[in-house]
Design an enzyme around this catalytic site. Structure first.
Site, PDB file in Angstrom:
ATOM      1  N   HIS A  48     -21.774   4.010   1.746  1.00 37.58           N
ATOM      2  CA  HIS A  48     -21.515   4.761   2.982  1.00 37.58           C
ATOM      3  C   HIS A  48     -20.765   3.879   3.993  1.00 37.58           C
ATOM      4  O   HIS A  48     -19.764   4.303   4.585  1.00 37.58           O
ATOM      5  CB  HIS A  48     -22.855   5.241   3.558  1.00 37.58           C
ATOM      6  CG  HIS A  48     -22.771   5.965   4.859  1.00 37.58           C
ATOM      7  ND1 HIS A  48     -23.173   7.271   5.029  1.00 37.58           N
ATOM      8  CD2 HIS A  48     -22.338   5.555   6.091  1.00 37.58           C
ATOM      9  CE1 HIS A  48     -22.977   7.638   6.291  1.00 37.58           C
ATOM     10  NE2 HIS A  48     -22.479   6.608   6.960  1.00 37.58           N
ATOM     11  N   GLU A  49     -21.250   2.637   4.171  1.00 33.45           N
ATOM     12  CA  GLU A  49     -20.629   1.755   5.176  1.00 33.45           C
ATOM     13  C   GLU A  49     -19.240   1.288   4.739  1.00 33.45           C
ATOM     14  O   GLU A  49     -18.327   1.196   5.568  1.00 33.45           O
ATOM     15  CB  GLU A  49     -21.541   0.554   5.456  1.00 33.45           C
ATOM     16  CG  GLU A  49     -22.912   0.911   6.008  1.00 33.45           C
ATOM     17  CD  GLU A  49     -22.856   1.834   7.214  1.00 33.45           C
ATOM     18  OE1 GLU A  49     -21.900   1.754   8.018  1.00 33.45           O
ATOM     19  OE2 GLU A  49     -23.778   2.660   7.366  1.00 33.45           O
ATOM     20  N   CYS A  99     -25.462   9.745   9.777  1.00 36.85           N
ATOM     21  CA  CYS A  99     -24.467   8.790  10.254  1.00 36.85           C
ATOM     22  C   CYS A  99     -24.532   8.749  11.778  1.00 36.85           C
ATOM     23  O   CYS A  99     -24.584   9.807  12.416  1.00 36.85           O
ATOM     24  CB  CYS A  99     -23.078   9.241   9.799  1.00 36.85           C
ATOM     25  SG  CYS A  99     -21.750   8.124  10.289  1.00 36.85           S
ATOM     26  N   LEU A 100     -24.538   7.556  12.347  1.00 35.32           N
ATOM     27  CA  LEU A 100     -24.604   7.448  13.809  1.00 35.32           C
ATOM     28  C   LEU A 100     -23.387   8.069  14.478  1.00 35.32           C
ATOM     29  O   LEU A 100     -23.434   8.423  15.653  1.00 35.32           O
ATOM     30  CB  LEU A 100     -24.744   5.979  14.233  1.00 35.32           C
ATOM     31  CG  LEU A 100     -26.053   5.280  13.839  1.00 35.32           C
ATOM     32  CD1 LEU A 100     -26.039   3.827  14.288  1.00 35.32           C
ATOM     33  CD2 LEU A 100     -27.264   6.004  14.429  1.00 35.32           C
ATOM     34  N   GLN A 145     -17.016   2.108  13.691  1.00 35.99           N
ATOM     35  CA  GLN A 145     -17.917   2.961  14.484  1.00 35.99           C
ATOM     36  C   GLN A 145     -18.107   2.443  15.902  1.00 35.99           C
ATOM     37  O   GLN A 145     -18.573   3.191  16.763  1.00 35.99           O
ATOM     38  CB  GLN A 145     -19.286   3.072  13.803  1.00 35.99           C
ATOM     39  CG  GLN A 145     -19.247   3.822  12.487  1.00 35.99           C
ATOM     40  CD  GLN A 145     -20.640   3.963  11.922  1.00 35.99           C
ATOM     41  OE1 GLN A 145     -21.129   3.076  11.246  1.00 35.99           O
ATOM     42  NE2 GLN A 145     -21.307   5.072  12.208  1.00 35.99           N
ATOM     43  N   HIS A 185     -16.657   3.746   5.574  1.00 35.08           N
ATOM     44  CA  HIS A 185     -16.200   3.713   6.974  1.00 35.08           C
ATOM     45  C   HIS A 185     -14.997   2.783   7.150  1.00 35.08           C
ATOM     46  O   HIS A 185     -14.148   3.017   8.010  1.00 35.08           O
ATOM     47  CB  HIS A 185     -17.321   3.221   7.897  1.00 35.08           C
ATOM     48  CG  HIS A 185     -18.256   4.290   8.355  1.00 35.08           C
ATOM     49  ND1 HIS A 185     -17.840   5.413   9.037  1.00 35.08           N
ATOM     50  CD2 HIS A 185     -19.602   4.402   8.248  1.00 35.08           C
ATOM     51  CE1 HIS A 185     -18.894   6.173   9.319  1.00 35.08           C
ATOM     52  NE2 HIS A 185     -19.978   5.587   8.850  1.00 35.08           N
ATOM     53  N   GLY A 224     -27.354   1.234   8.957  1.00 42.67           N
ATOM     54  CA  GLY A 224     -26.070   0.591   8.755  1.00 42.67           C
ATOM     55  C   GLY A 224     -25.138   0.952   9.893  1.00 42.67           C
ATOM     56  O   GLY A 224     -25.307   1.991  10.537  1.00 42.67           O
TER      57      GLY A 224
HETATM   58 ZN   LIG Z   1     -21.858   6.352   8.957  1.00 37.87          ZN
END
Ligand SMILES: [Zn+2]
Length: 175
Positions: A142-143, A100-101, A54, A146, A49
């Site tokens: 999670h997304e 998480c990226l 991000q 963000h 994701g």
């Molecule tokens: Zn993330």
């Protein structure tokens, strides 16, 4: 298409609330290009994701591969989800690993609702409603976090499971 730079924890864009888009804006060329670039960026970094904040865009958009942990018939394309609104279904909460990226090479166990419904727009600006449980529900939560400036650390009830990726592989995976 382009591979975009991913903001890392500490960048203020990850803590800001992103803004909603209307149908016209969703269908505009810049937003369509942004979605293509996000899909390519997610694939490049092997994410499941990626949310617009991000990649330094304060918009309520994320892309996700929602079948990533299923047996995988392989034909499910990653989706773009815009202006998501989550409704929790039932009261089951499950704890599982997340990464998480924007927080590279770290894993931790995070409690999430097991089952959710999501109302959103797709990338054509059409209304969609998804029903998800377990892994895809976790990715969506999670997304969506963000888009509100929330990171998975914020959802952990204890930091005892925080681990670097090498140690995760060494001590926390049985296979
Ligand atoms: Zn993330």
């Amino acid at each position: 298409m382009a591979i975009l730079k991913v903001a890392r924890m500490g960048h203020p864009v990850l803590r800001a609330k992103a803004r909603a888009l209307d149908r016209t804006e969703i269908r505009s060329a810049p937003v369509q290009k942004l979605i293509d670039d996000m899909l390519q960026t997610m694939a490049e970094y092997h994410g499941v994701g990626l949310a617009a904040p991000q990649i330094h865009e304060g918009l309520r958009i994320f892309v996700a591969a929602l079948d990533a942990k299923d047996e995988g018939d392989g034909d499910d394309q990653p989706l773009a989800i815009i202006n998501p609104e989550i409704t929790v279904v039932g009261s089951d909460v499950v704890e599982d690993w997340e990464g998480c990226l924007s927080i590279p090479d770290i894993r931790g166990r995070v409690p999430r609702a097991r089952e959710i419904k999501v109302r959103a727009f797709d990338r054509r600006g059409d209304r969609i409603e998804l029903h998800a449980h377990d892994f895809p529900a976790r990715v969506i939560q999670h997304e969506t976090d963000h888009l509100d400036g929330v990171l998975f650390f914020d959802r952990m009830t204890s930091f005892e499971t925080l681990t670097f990726l090498d140690e995760y592989s060494r001590y926390w995976t049985k296979d």
